[in-house]
Design a protein around this motif. Structure first.
Motif, mmCIF file in Angstrom:
data_model
loop_
_atom_site.group_PDB
_atom_site.id
_atom_site.type_symbol
_atom_site.label_atom_id
_atom_site.label_comp_id
_atom_site.label_asym_id
_atom_site.label_seq_id
_atom_site.Cartn_x
_atom_site.Cartn_y
_atom_site.Cartn_z
ATOM 1 N N ASN A 196 14.911 -3.114 -18.576
ATOM 2 C CA ASN A 196 14.962 -3.078 -17.104
ATOM 3 C C ASN A 196 16.190 -2.348 -16.567
ATOM 4 N N ARG A 197 16.585 -1.278 -17.234
ATOM 5 C CA ARG A 197 17.733 -0.523 -16.753
ATOM 6 C C ARG A 197 17.327 0.579 -15.781
ATOM 7 N N LYS A 198 16.093 1.036 -15.872
ATOM 8 C CA LYS A 198 15.577 2.075 -14.993
ATOM 9 C C LYS A 198 14.128 1.773 -14.664
ATOM 10 N N LEU A 199 13.652 2.392 -13.569
ATOM 11 C CA LEU A 199 12.224 2.306 -13.257
ATOM 12 C C LEU A 199 11.780 3.603 -12.597
ATOM 13 N N CYS A 200 10.514 3.921 -12.769
ATOM 14 C CA CYS A 200 9.932 5.099 -12.137
ATOM 15 C C CYS A 200 9.401 4.694 -10.770
ATOM 16 N N THR A 201 10.027 5.221 -9.738
ATOM 17 C CA THR A 201 9.723 4.771 -8.384
ATOM 18 C C THR A 201 8.354 5.221 -7.887
ATOM 19 N N CYS A 202 7.747 6.203 -8.530
ATOM 20 C CA CYS A 202 6.471 6.712 -8.023
ATOM 21 C C CYS A 202 5.323 5.737 -8.249
ATOM 22 N N VAL A 203 5.398 4.928 -9.321
ATOM 23 C CA VAL A 203 4.278 4.028 -9.624
ATOM 24 C C VAL A 203 4.698 2.574 -9.836
ATOM 25 N N ASP A 240 0.797 -1.214 0.000
ATOM 26 C CA ASP A 240 0.000 0.000 0.000
ATOM 27 C C ASP A 240 0.836 1.274 0.000
ATOM 28 N N ARG A 241 2.158 1.157 -0.312
ATOM 29 C CA ARG A 241 3.002 2.340 -0.404
ATOM 30 C C ARG A 241 3.857 2.271 -1.657
ATOM 31 N N SER A 242 4.261 3.428 -2.143
ATOM 32 C CA SER A 242 5.100 3.461 -3.334
ATOM 33 C C SER A 242 6.563 3.295 -2.955
ATOM 34 N N MET A 243 7.339 2.826 -3.918
ATOM 35 C CA MET A 243 8.782 2.694 -3.719
ATOM 36 C C MET A 243 9.398 4.073 -3.463
ATOM 37 N N LEU A 244 8.897 5.088 -4.132
ATOM 38 C CA LEU A 244 9.386 6.446 -3.934
ATOM 39 C C LEU A 244 9.234 6.883 -2.484
ATOM 40 N N ASP A 245 8.048 6.711 -1.936
ATOM 41 C CA ASP A 245 7.800 7.156 -0.562
ATOM 42 C C ASP A 245 8.625 6.363 0.445
ATOM 43 N N VAL A 246 8.771 5.060 0.224
ATOM 44 C CA VAL A 246 9.520 4.229 1.159
ATOM 45 C C VAL A 246 11.005 4.588 1.137
ATOM 46 N N GLY A 252 9.143 11.116 -15.428
ATOM 47 C CA GLY A 252 10.442 10.453 -15.368
ATOM 48 C C GLY A 252 11.423 11.043 -14.377
ATOM 49 N N VAL A 253 11.034 12.081 -13.623
ATOM 50 C CA VAL A 253 11.962 12.711 -12.678
ATOM 51 C C VAL A 253 12.406 11.732 -11.601
ATOM 52 N N CYS A 254 11.530 10.832 -11.174
ATOM 53 C CA CYS A 254 11.840 9.920 -10.067
ATOM 54 C C CYS A 254 12.538 8.635 -10.513
ATOM 55 N N ALA A 255 12.905 8.525 -11.789
ATOM 56 C CA ALA A 255 13.523 7.294 -12.290
ATOM 57 C C ALA A 255 14.897 7.064 -11.671
ATOM 58 N N ILE A 256 15.182 5.814 -11.306
ATOM 59 C CA ILE A 256 16.485 5.441 -10.769
ATOM 60 C C ILE A 256 17.007 4.225 -11.525
ATOM 61 N N ASP A 257 18.309 3.966 -11.375
ATOM 62 C CA ASP A 257 18.954 2.868 -12.085
ATOM 63 C C ASP A 257 18.638 1.528 -11.436
ATOM 64 N N VAL A 258 18.361 0.546 -12.271
ATOM 65 C CA VAL A 258 18.170 -0.831 -11.817
ATOM 66 C C VAL A 258 19.473 -1.593 -12.044
ATOM 67 N N VAL A 259 20.000 -2.207 -10.992
ATOM 68 C CA VAL A 259 21.260 -2.944 -11.074
ATOM 69 C C VAL A 259 21.007 -4.431 -11.321
ATOM 70 N N GLU A 260 20.022 -4.984 -10.620
ATOM 71 C CA GLU A 260 19.742 -6.417 -10.727
ATOM 72 C C GLU A 260 18.291 -6.672 -10.352
ATOM 73 N N VAL A 261 17.708 -7.688 -10.984
ATOM 74 C CA VAL A 261 16.324 -8.060 -10.689
ATOM 75 C C VAL A 261 16.271 -9.545 -10.381
ATOM 76 N N HIS A 290 16.752 8.051 1.771
ATOM 77 C CA HIS A 290 17.391 8.034 0.450
ATOM 78 C C HIS A 290 16.616 8.982 -0.460
ATOM 79 N N GLU A 291 17.153 10.167 -0.644
ATOM 80 C CA GLU A 291 16.415 11.212 -1.349
ATOM 81 C C GLU A 291 16.285 10.896 -2.839
ATOM 82 N N VAL A 292 15.053 10.720 -3.268
ATOM 83 C CA VAL A 292 14.746 10.500 -4.678
ATOM 84 C C VAL A 292 13.844 11.640 -5.127
ATOM 85 N N MET A 293 14.287 12.377 -6.117
ATOM 86 C CA MET A 293 13.495 13.500 -6.604
ATOM 87 C C MET A 293 12.237 12.992 -7.301
#
Length: 325
Positions: free
Chosen positions: A301-308, A249-255, A273-282, A261-264
């Motif tokens: 799968n190199r990046k993901l948008c943490t808000c959704v 019930d929470r987003s990756m961005l908020d957690v 796409g402002v909140c996108a971060i790099d994906v290292v491994e899945v 860990h400051e994520v814009m």
């Protein structure tokens, strides 16, 4: 930032049930002014989820009206809790809201407009239909629902559009064939679409298959809709031993932000796409729920948008934070 959030307080004036699981809310700002807003505009609302403040975004329904801002919310049991909070409110409740904002660009000079809605995705398209009909445009609306009783605003749309409205109800064995629809459009036609991620993926594929220009397909999605059901997943931080659990019930961005860990972020709808971060491994599968990255980028799968976006399993990420040596 694209969005400058100007918050104010509004009163919940009234509610009404539009269809099973869909409720309309009329919100009147304290200044009683509902200025005209662009097609595709949405509001951010302050909600409480698990007793903690959070923010949700909802499309405005129709054009500006004197009585207040109109939104429609589907009660989603598998959501992060915003819809349950809003459904708990009674008329007279006070709600913090932002001014309307929109990322949807509409070219008002096109020869033909095709509006496509899936379920609650009808909400931003009612206003588009109103504006286009007022301009005398060649417009049609194609509305896909599970059953006709689930078709919110269908009577209002029927009065507005007449035979220009087509409803596709799955329980009536009538399904929307996007490839057939798009192939029948005139040259220079544009499509405005809002629906779940599966519909969006199908639409982009069908649009490309018809040889249409990508810029002639404009779309929104539900923001939190995805291919996979929401469930808790684990996030590992590259370069450290830290592991963080993201509840359903929470987003990756908020957690991540709550853990220091400051994520814009900006839109919080998977659009900018402002909140996108790099994906290292899945270890498992990422459920990309944004409309910012292309299908190819999501597959990489190199990046993901943490808000959704969410995941099943474990995702190792790099927030690009660096501590001084």
């Amino acid at each position: 930032m694209r969005f400058q959030d100007n918050w104010s307080t509004a009163t919940l004036v009234s509610t009404r049930d539009l269809a099973p699981g869909i409720r309309e809310f009329i919100l009147r700002p304290d200044n009683h002014v509902c200025a005209p807003y662009a097609v595709g505009s949405h509001l951010k609302l302050s909600v409480l989820v698990g007793g903690q403040p959070d923010v949700r975004s909802y499309s405005l329904v129709g054009e500006a009206e004197p009585q207040g801002y109109r939104i429609a919310v589907r009660l989603a049991e598998d959501s992060r809790g915003g819809s349950r909070y809003l459904w708990s409110l009674q008329p007279g409740a006070r709600v913090d809201v932002t001014s309307p904002t929109s990322l949807l660009q509409v070219d008002w000079q096109r020869p033909q407009y095709c509006l496509v809605a899936g379920g609650i995705g009808i909400t931003p398209l009612l206003g588009a239909a109103q504006a286009l009909m007022r301009k005398g445009a060649d417009v049609s609306l194609h509305y896909a629902v599970r059953s006709r009783r689930d078709a919110a605003y269908v009577e209002e749309l029927s009065t507005l559009l007449g035979e220009r409205l087509t409803v596709y109800a799955a329980d009536e064995s009538r399904r929307l064939d996007l490839a057939q629809l798009f192939s029948g459009l005139s040259g220079g036609a544009t499509v405005l679409l809002c629906g779940p991620m599966r519909m969006l993926d199908a639409a982009r594929s069908a649009w490309s298959g018809c040889g249409r220009a990508p810029t002639d397909l404009s779309y929104e999605t539900f923001g939190s809709s995805g291919r996979l059901a929401a469930e808790p997943f684990k996030v590992r931080l590259r370069g450290s031993r830290e592991e963080i659990i993201v509840p359903r019930d929470r987003s990756m961005l908020d957690v991540l932000n709550a853990a220091g860990h400051e994520v814009m972020a900006d839109c919080r709808r998977g659009e900018c796409g402002v909140c996108a971060i790099d994906v290292v491994e899945v270890e498992g599968e990422i459920d990309h729920r944004d409309v910012f990255f292309s299908a190819e980028q999501k597959h990489e799968n190199r990046k993901l948008c943490t808000c959704v976006s969410r995941a099943h399993g474990v995702v190792t990420v790099d927030t690009l934070e660096r501590t001084d040596a």
